[in-house]
Design an enzyme around this catalytic site. Sequence first.
Site, PDB file in Angstrom:
ATOM      1  N   GLU A   1      29.903  39.294  39.550  1.00 52.44           N
ATOM      2  CA  GLU A   1      29.903  39.826  38.187  1.00 52.44           C
ATOM      3  C   GLU A   1      30.522  38.883  37.159  1.00 52.44           C
ATOM      4  O   GLU A   1      30.307  39.043  35.954  1.00 52.44           O
ATOM      5  CB  GLU A   1      30.627  41.183  38.144  1.00 52.44           C
ATOM      6  CG  GLU A   1      32.139  41.131  38.338  1.00 52.44           C
ATOM      7  CD  GLU A   1      32.571  41.166  39.801  1.00 52.44           C
ATOM      8  OE1 GLU A   1      33.730  41.511  40.068  1.00 52.44           O
ATOM      9  OE2 GLU A   1      31.741  40.822  40.673  1.00 52.44           O
TER      10      GLU A   1
ATOM     11  N   HIS B   1      32.831  37.318  43.832  1.00 50.51           N
ATOM     12  CA  HIS B   1      32.597  38.189  42.676  1.00 50.51           C
ATOM     13  C   HIS B   1      31.350  37.727  41.915  1.00 50.51           C
ATOM     14  O   HIS B   1      31.411  36.802  41.104  1.00 50.51           O
ATOM     15  CB  HIS B   1      33.809  38.180  41.737  1.00 50.51           C
ATOM     16  CG  HIS B   1      34.985  38.914  42.280  1.00 50.51           C
ATOM     17  ND1 HIS B   1      35.177  40.258  42.081  1.00 50.51           N
ATOM     18  CD2 HIS B   1      36.027  38.486  43.041  1.00 50.51           C
ATOM     19  CE1 HIS B   1      36.288  40.639  42.686  1.00 50.51           C
ATOM     20  NE2 HIS B   1      36.826  39.582  43.286  1.00 50.51           N
TER      21      HIS B   1
ATOM     22  N   GLY C   1      39.372  45.440  44.467  1.00 46.72           N
ATOM     23  CA  GLY C   1      40.578  46.239  44.277  1.00 46.72           C
ATOM     24  C   GLY C   1      41.801  45.467  44.722  1.00 46.72           C
ATOM     25  O   GLY C   1      41.692  44.516  45.511  1.00 46.72           O
TER      26      GLY C   1
ATOM     27  N   CYS D   1      33.956  42.108  47.331  1.00 45.67           N
ATOM     28  CA  CYS D   1      35.351  41.769  47.622  1.00 45.67           C
ATOM     29  C   CYS D   1      36.008  42.873  48.459  1.00 45.67           C
ATOM     30  O   CYS D   1      35.661  43.068  49.613  1.00 45.67           O
ATOM     31  CB  CYS D   1      36.100  41.494  46.317  1.00 45.67           C
ATOM     32  SG  CYS D   1      37.689  40.640  46.566  1.00 45.67           S
ATOM     33  N   TYR D   2      36.947  43.635  47.894  1.00 46.37           N
ATOM     34  CA  TYR D   2      37.553  44.741  48.624  1.00 46.37           C
ATOM     35  C   TYR D   2      36.476  45.694  49.136  1.00 46.37           C
ATOM     36  O   TYR D   2      36.564  46.222  50.249  1.00 46.37           O
ATOM     37  CB  TYR D   2      38.534  45.491  47.720  1.00 46.37           C
ATOM     38  CG  TYR D   2      39.211  46.681  48.373  1.00 46.37           C
ATOM     39  CD1 TYR D   2      40.423  46.531  49.045  1.00 46.37           C
ATOM     40  CD2 TYR D   2      38.641  47.951  48.314  1.00 46.37           C
ATOM     41  CE1 TYR D   2      41.040  47.617  49.654  1.00 46.37           C
ATOM     42  CE2 TYR D   2      39.246  49.037  48.916  1.00 46.37           C
ATOM     43  CZ  TYR D   2      40.445  48.872  49.584  1.00 46.37           C
ATOM     44  OH  TYR D   2      41.055  49.949  50.180  1.00 46.37           O
TER      45      TYR D   2
ATOM     46  N   LYS E   1      31.719  46.391  24.166  1.00 46.03           N
ATOM     47  CA  LYS E   1      31.587  46.074  22.745  1.00 46.03           C
ATOM     48  C   LYS E   1      30.164  45.682  22.376  1.00 46.03           C
ATOM     49  O   LYS E   1      29.626  46.146  21.360  1.00 46.03           O
ATOM     50  CB  LYS E   1      32.560  44.953  22.358  1.00 46.03           C
ATOM     51  CG  LYS E   1      32.492  44.527  20.901  1.00 46.03           C
ATOM     52  CD  LYS E   1      33.031  45.615  19.965  1.00 46.03           C
ATOM     53  CE  LYS E   1      34.540  45.693  20.076  1.00 46.03           C
ATOM     54  NZ  LYS E   1      35.101  46.631  19.055  1.00 46.03           N
TER      55      LYS E   1
ATOM     56  N   ASP F   1      33.689  50.231  16.474  1.00 46.87           N
ATOM     57  CA  ASP F   1      33.733  51.340  17.421  1.00 46.87           C
ATOM     58  C   ASP F   1      33.853  52.693  16.722  1.00 46.87           C
ATOM     59  O   ASP F   1      33.080  53.614  16.986  1.00 46.87           O
ATOM     60  CB  ASP F   1      34.893  51.149  18.399  1.00 46.87           C
ATOM     61  CG  ASP F   1      34.833  49.824  19.124  1.00 46.87           C
ATOM     62  OD1 ASP F   1      33.715  49.300  19.302  1.00 46.87           O
ATOM     63  OD2 ASP F   1      35.892  49.297  19.496  1.00 46.87           O
TER      64      ASP F   1
END
Length: 507
Positions: A169, A167, A54, A81-82, A363, A225
């Site tokens: 991710e 991070h 964040g 992280c945060y 996606k 989509d």
Amino acid sequence: MRDTVIVVDFGGQYNQLIARRVRENCVYCEVVPYKKALERIKKEGVRGVIFTGGPGSVREAGAPSIETEIFALGIPVLGICYGAQLMAASLGGKVEAPSKKEFGKIEIEALPGTLVGGVTQKSFCWMSHGDQVSALPEGFKASAFSENCPYAAFEHPEKRLYAVQFHPEVEHTPFGSELLRAFLYEVCGCAGDWTAEDFAEEEIAKLKAELEGKKVLCALSGGVDSTVAAVMVHKAIGDNLSCVFVDHGLMRKNEGDEVMAAVKQFDLKVRRVNAGERFLKKLAGVTDPEQKRKIIGAEFIAVFEEEAAKLGEQDYLLQGTIYPDIIESGVGDAALIKSHHNVGGLPEKMKMKLVEPLRLLFKDEVRKVGRALGIPASVVERQPFPGPGLAVRCLGEITEEKLAILRESDAIVRSEFAAAGLDKTVWQYFALLPNLQSVGVMGDSRTYCHTVGIRAVTTNDAMTADFARMPYEVLARISNRIVNEVKGVNRVVYDITTKPPATIEWE
């Protein structure tokens, strides 16, 4: 009951990417705002919890937080992280602003016998923090460190609490996916049995219950989509779904006719509205990109409401909103990057309610659901095209002349990519008109004409992207064709910027 992991959203820009990484491991998860997370976790029961990063500081008054009760539930928690700093501060540790901050690729060393140490010993990771933990809460131990960060990771295995300052991710952390998988499978005990087929089946069942006896109007663009969303709702309510395809005059070359031809095979009721002049009139003289997007979004809704009146009373408006649309529109505590027409341009008193069955998917997940629904590859594999169309690729004021230049240039780009076999390997590619004119020489005469840009990127998630390393001969053919075949162009350039710091689209 399926395994579920809750991602607690503290406002970081990579939050949806965490969810995507979890789902890559066939574990269902949802992102929940921190103010609602504990209630949701206690009510439904989950396998694990992940705290996101964040933009705030846990040292500031009013910073995003969560009740400490969550650490006593016995549910595994991973802070990122945060989220790592919040875990430490909430349990009695100390967080400070270090003299040397870490941004970018940083080398860490992991300690054996720990969660991080189980997947790497010494490796680079992606750091992005101003604060860091300077003292651990009681009972915690360090599990990784860097030159300037003594607690790059820490844990309390007995309480199943884990935290990393980096991070995992993002792709810049090479062992990140393996670390998340270890947390999900070894710590949380997830079975990893959630699939796109499961999502489609469950969502259609929900839609049947929610929309029974209701009339739904679909904003069909012909893209991946909106088409997947329309097919899902059609399977749920049949002919109670009416689709409206608004040709706003901002489509690519021949695209309107191609969309109508493609959707016929799904037995959808589709009404085409040619509204190009209307949109161009509204956009006349407008140059600010945010204003253009909001005008297009508002005009979309106005058109749909008019069409709804012709079709009879409609209860819901169906849109193909997906996760990146939401995060880039600054929902919750995330910073605004750019608003999307399907989440940022809705009037406060819209007459129809919204239904967005894909809003929790990325996606690539939408494509998987499309395949599960039996939608042909020609539609499912269609490259992304923004709702505002060429308006976000034609910088400055939108005019019919500039759109014509852009359409022809883009058609050349796409045809050359297909001829070179790159349409299957490059995630997105297109031409853009940067509202820039320059001097040139053509036929021994001075010219002062438009510049056309080419953007081509590779990515797995659209949250981060790299520019495609294009063969020079392909770029040369594209450039030669555009300057010779498109009137009003004397220069072609290639965008070699990653996301971040840039976005994929220019506006």
